[in-house]
Design an enzyme around this catalytic site. Structure first.
Site, mmCIF file in Angstrom:
data_model
loop_
_atom_site.group_PDB
_atom_site.id
_atom_site.type_symbol
_atom_site.label_atom_id
_atom_site.label_comp_id
_atom_site.label_asym_id
_atom_site.label_seq_id
_atom_site.Cartn_x
_atom_site.Cartn_y
_atom_site.Cartn_z
ATOM 1 N N TYR A 144 0.836 -1.212 0.000
ATOM 2 C CA TYR A 144 0.000 0.000 0.000
ATOM 3 C C TYR A 144 0.873 1.266 0.000
ATOM 4 O O TYR A 144 0.636 2.201 -0.774
ATOM 5 C CB TYR A 144 -0.901 -0.052 1.236
ATOM 6 C CG TYR A 144 -1.904 1.069 1.349
ATOM 7 C CD1 TYR A 144 -3.057 1.087 0.560
ATOM 8 C CD2 TYR A 144 -1.715 2.099 2.270
ATOM 9 C CE1 TYR A 144 -3.990 2.111 0.687
ATOM 10 C CE2 TYR A 144 -2.651 3.119 2.408
ATOM 11 C CZ TYR A 144 -3.786 3.128 1.608
ATOM 12 O OH TYR A 144 -4.704 4.140 1.736
ATOM 13 N N LYS A 148 1.034 4.195 -2.877
ATOM 14 C CA LYS A 148 0.682 5.595 -2.616
ATOM 15 C C LYS A 148 1.882 6.519 -2.823
ATOM 16 O O LYS A 148 1.716 7.664 -3.258
ATOM 17 C CB LYS A 148 0.105 5.734 -1.198
ATOM 18 C CG LYS A 148 -1.226 4.981 -0.997
ATOM 19 C CD LYS A 148 -2.304 5.461 -1.954
ATOM 20 C CE LYS A 148 -3.680 4.897 -1.627
ATOM 21 N NZ LYS A 148 -4.726 5.413 -2.513
HETATM 22 P P1 NAP Z 1 -13.473 2.436 0.879
HETATM 23 O O1 NAP Z 1 -14.550 2.942 1.761
HETATM 24 O O2 NAP Z 1 -12.943 1.053 1.083
HETATM 25 O O3 NAP Z 1 -13.955 2.595 -0.653
HETATM 26 C C1 NAP Z 1 -13.122 2.156 -1.693
HETATM 27 C C2 NAP Z 1 -13.719 2.587 -3.008
HETATM 28 O O4 NAP Z 1 -12.857 2.150 -4.071
HETATM 29 C C3 NAP Z 1 -15.078 1.958 -3.288
HETATM 30 O O5 NAP Z 1 -15.857 2.882 -4.009
HETATM 31 C C4 NAP Z 1 -14.739 0.765 -4.162
HETATM 32 O O6 NAP Z 1 -15.799 0.351 -5.025
HETATM 33 C C5 NAP Z 1 -13.604 1.352 -4.996
HETATM 34 N N1 NAP Z 1 -12.741 0.330 -5.578
HETATM 35 C C6 NAP Z 1 -11.941 -0.540 -4.917
HETATM 36 N N2 NAP Z 1 -11.311 -1.344 -5.803
HETATM 37 C C7 NAP Z 1 -11.722 -0.964 -7.037
HETATM 38 C C8 NAP Z 1 -11.423 -1.401 -8.348
HETATM 39 N N3 NAP Z 1 -10.559 -2.413 -8.591
HETATM 40 N N4 NAP Z 1 -12.027 -0.797 -9.393
HETATM 41 C C9 NAP Z 1 -12.918 0.215 -9.179
HETATM 42 N N5 NAP Z 1 -13.232 0.693 -7.956
HETATM 43 C C10 NAP Z 1 -12.635 0.092 -6.898
HETATM 44 O O7 NAP Z 1 -12.176 3.386 0.925
HETATM 45 P P2 NAP Z 1 -11.947 4.853 1.525
HETATM 46 O O8 NAP Z 1 -11.492 4.705 2.921
HETATM 47 O O9 NAP Z 1 -13.062 5.749 1.188
HETATM 48 O O10 NAP Z 1 -10.645 5.250 0.685
HETATM 49 C C11 NAP Z 1 -10.701 5.966 -0.524
HETATM 50 C C12 NAP Z 1 -9.280 6.297 -0.952
HETATM 51 O O11 NAP Z 1 -8.632 7.030 0.087
HETATM 52 C C13 NAP Z 1 -8.417 5.074 -1.216
HETATM 53 O O12 NAP Z 1 -7.559 5.313 -2.298
HETATM 54 C C14 NAP Z 1 -7.617 4.945 0.060
HETATM 55 O O13 NAP Z 1 -6.387 4.286 -0.144
HETATM 56 C C15 NAP Z 1 -7.422 6.396 0.427
HETATM 57 N N6 NAP Z 1 -7.133 6.594 1.836
HETATM 58 C C16 NAP Z 1 -8.034 6.233 2.806
HETATM 59 C C17 NAP Z 1 -7.713 6.455 4.140
HETATM 60 C C18 NAP Z 1 -8.647 6.091 5.262
HETATM 61 O O14 NAP Z 1 -8.223 6.214 6.431
HETATM 62 N N7 NAP Z 1 -9.868 5.673 5.001
HETATM 63 C C19 NAP Z 1 -6.473 7.021 4.478
HETATM 64 C C20 NAP Z 1 -5.594 7.366 3.478
HETATM 65 C C21 NAP Z 1 -5.935 7.158 2.154
HETATM 66 P P3 NAP Z 1 -16.830 -0.846 -4.610
HETATM 67 O O15 NAP Z 1 -17.824 -0.223 -3.647
HETATM 68 O O16 NAP Z 1 -17.444 -1.226 -5.896
HETATM 69 O O17 NAP Z 1 -15.996 -1.915 -3.980
#
Ligand code: NAP
Length: 236
Positions: A144, A148
Site C-alpha cells: 500500500y 501511494k
Molecule cells: P473504501 O470505503 O474502502 O472505498 C473504496 C472505493 O474504491 C469503493 O468505491 C470501491 O468500489 C472502490 N474500488 C476498490 N477497488 C476498485 C477497483 N478495482 N475498481 C474500481 N473501484 C474500486 O475506501 P476509503 O477509505 O473511502 O478510501 C478511498 C481512498 O482514500 C483510497 O484510495 C484509500 O487508499 C485512500 N485513503 C483512505 C484512508 C482512510 O483512512 N480511510 C487514508 C488514506 C488514504 P466498490 O464499492 O465497488 O468496492
C-alpha cells in the site's frame, strides 16, 4: 470520480455535485454507486453510475470515452479508488503485492492516461487520493505504501507534463479517516493509532472533501504538483 460508491469518494462526489458538476460515479459495479448518484442528482442533475475495474486498461479507456459522450465532456478527474491487503512483508503474497499496485497505482495511471487529452482541451484538474502512509511508510503496508508513494511521484510528474496545457495535478494524503477501509482495523490498534494523532481524533470523509473542494475549486488554480496532507498531524 473513481471509488465513488462510499467513504471518501462518495463525500467528494457529493461535494462536486453541490458545486454544480455532473458527476460520473465509478466503482467496481455501477449499482454500487446508486446511492451516491441519487445524492449527487439531488444537488445537480446529470450524475451517472459506471462500473469498471480501474486496473483494466482497455476497460478504463472505453469507460472514459462513454463518460465524455454521455456527460458532454470532462473537466475534472478524481482518482480515489483504492484497496488494502495488509501483511508483514515476509508473510505478504505476491498476489497481494501485485493487486494493491494494480488497483491503487496502475488504476490511477489508467485514468490519467485515458483522460489526459480531454482534460488538456478543458484546462481541467486532476486530483489523486494518495495516503500519508506513502510518505511515512507503515509496517504491514509495504504494498500500500509503495502504491501511494507511486501516486505522489506520478502526480508530480504529470503536473510537470500537463502544466503547459493549463491542467493542475495534485494529490491529497489523508491520515486515518473513518470509512469502511479503516473499519477493518481492530479496536485496540485503532485506539493506539488515535492516541498518536496530535489532534486526538480520527478524520472524516467530509474533511477530505473540504480539501478536495479547495484544490478543485477557484482557490486551487495556481497550485500544481502538490500533495496536501490532511491527517490531524499524524505525520508530524
Ligand atoms: P473504501 O470505503 O474502502 O472505498 C473504496 C472505493 O474504491 C469503493 O468505491 C470501491 O468500489 C472502490 N474500488 C476498490 N477497488 C476498485 C477497483 N478495482 N475498481 C474500481 N473501484 C474500486 O475506501 P476509503 O477509505 O473511502 O478510501 C478511498 C481512498 O482514500 C483510497 O484510495 C484509500 O487508499 C485512500 N485513503 C483512505 C484512508 C482512510 O483512512 N480511510 C487514508 C488514506 C488514504 P466498490 O464499492 O465497488 O468496492
Amino acid at each position: 470520480m473513481t471509488g465513488a460508491s462510499r467513504g471518501i469518494g462518495r463525500a467528494i462526489a457529493e461535494r462536486l455535485a453541490q458545486r454544480g458538476a455532473k458527476v460520473a460515479c465509478v466503482a467496481t459495479r455501477a449499482e454500487n454507486c446508486a446511492d451516491t448518484v441519487a445524492a449527487c442528482n439531488a444537488a445537480t442533475d446529470g450524475a451517472a453510475a459506471y462500473g469498471v475495474d480501474v486496473s483494466d486498461h482497455a476497460a478504463v479507456n472505453e469507460l472514459v470515452k462513454n463518460v465524455q459522450a454521455e456527460l458532454g465532456g470532462l473537466d475534472i478527474l478524481v482518482n480515489n479508488a483504492g484497496i488494502t491487503r495488509d501483511q508483514l512483508m515476509l508473510r505478504m503474497s505476491e498476489d497481494d503485492f501485485d493487486r494493491v499496485i494494480d488497483v491503487n497505482l496502475k488504476g490511477c495511471w489508467n485514468f490519467m492516461r485515458a483522460a489526459a487529452r480531454p482534460l488538456m482541451k478543458s484546462s481541467g484538474r486532476i486530483l489523486n487520493i494518495a495516503s500519508v502512509v506513502g510518505i511515512t511508510g507503515n509496517a504491514g503496508q509495504a504494498n500500500y505504501a509503495a502504491s501511494k508513494a507511486g501516486v505522489i511521484g506520478m502526480t508530480r510528474s504529470l503536473a510537470k507534463e500537463l502544466a503547459g496545457r493549463g491542467v493542475c495535478v495534485n494529490a491529497i494524503a489523508p491520515g486515518f479517516i473513518e470509512t469502511d477501509m479503516t473499519a477493518e482495523i481492530d479496536a485496540q490498534a485503532a485506539d493506539a493509532l488515535k492516541g498518536s494523532i496530535p489532534l486526538g481524533r480520527i478524520g472524516t470523509a467530509a474533511e477530505i472533501a473540504d480539501a478536495a473542494d479547495y484544490l478543485l475549486g477557484p482557490g486551487g488554480a495556481y497550485v500544481t504538483g502538490q500533495t496536501l496532507v490532511v491527517d490531524g498531524g499524524l505525520s508530524l
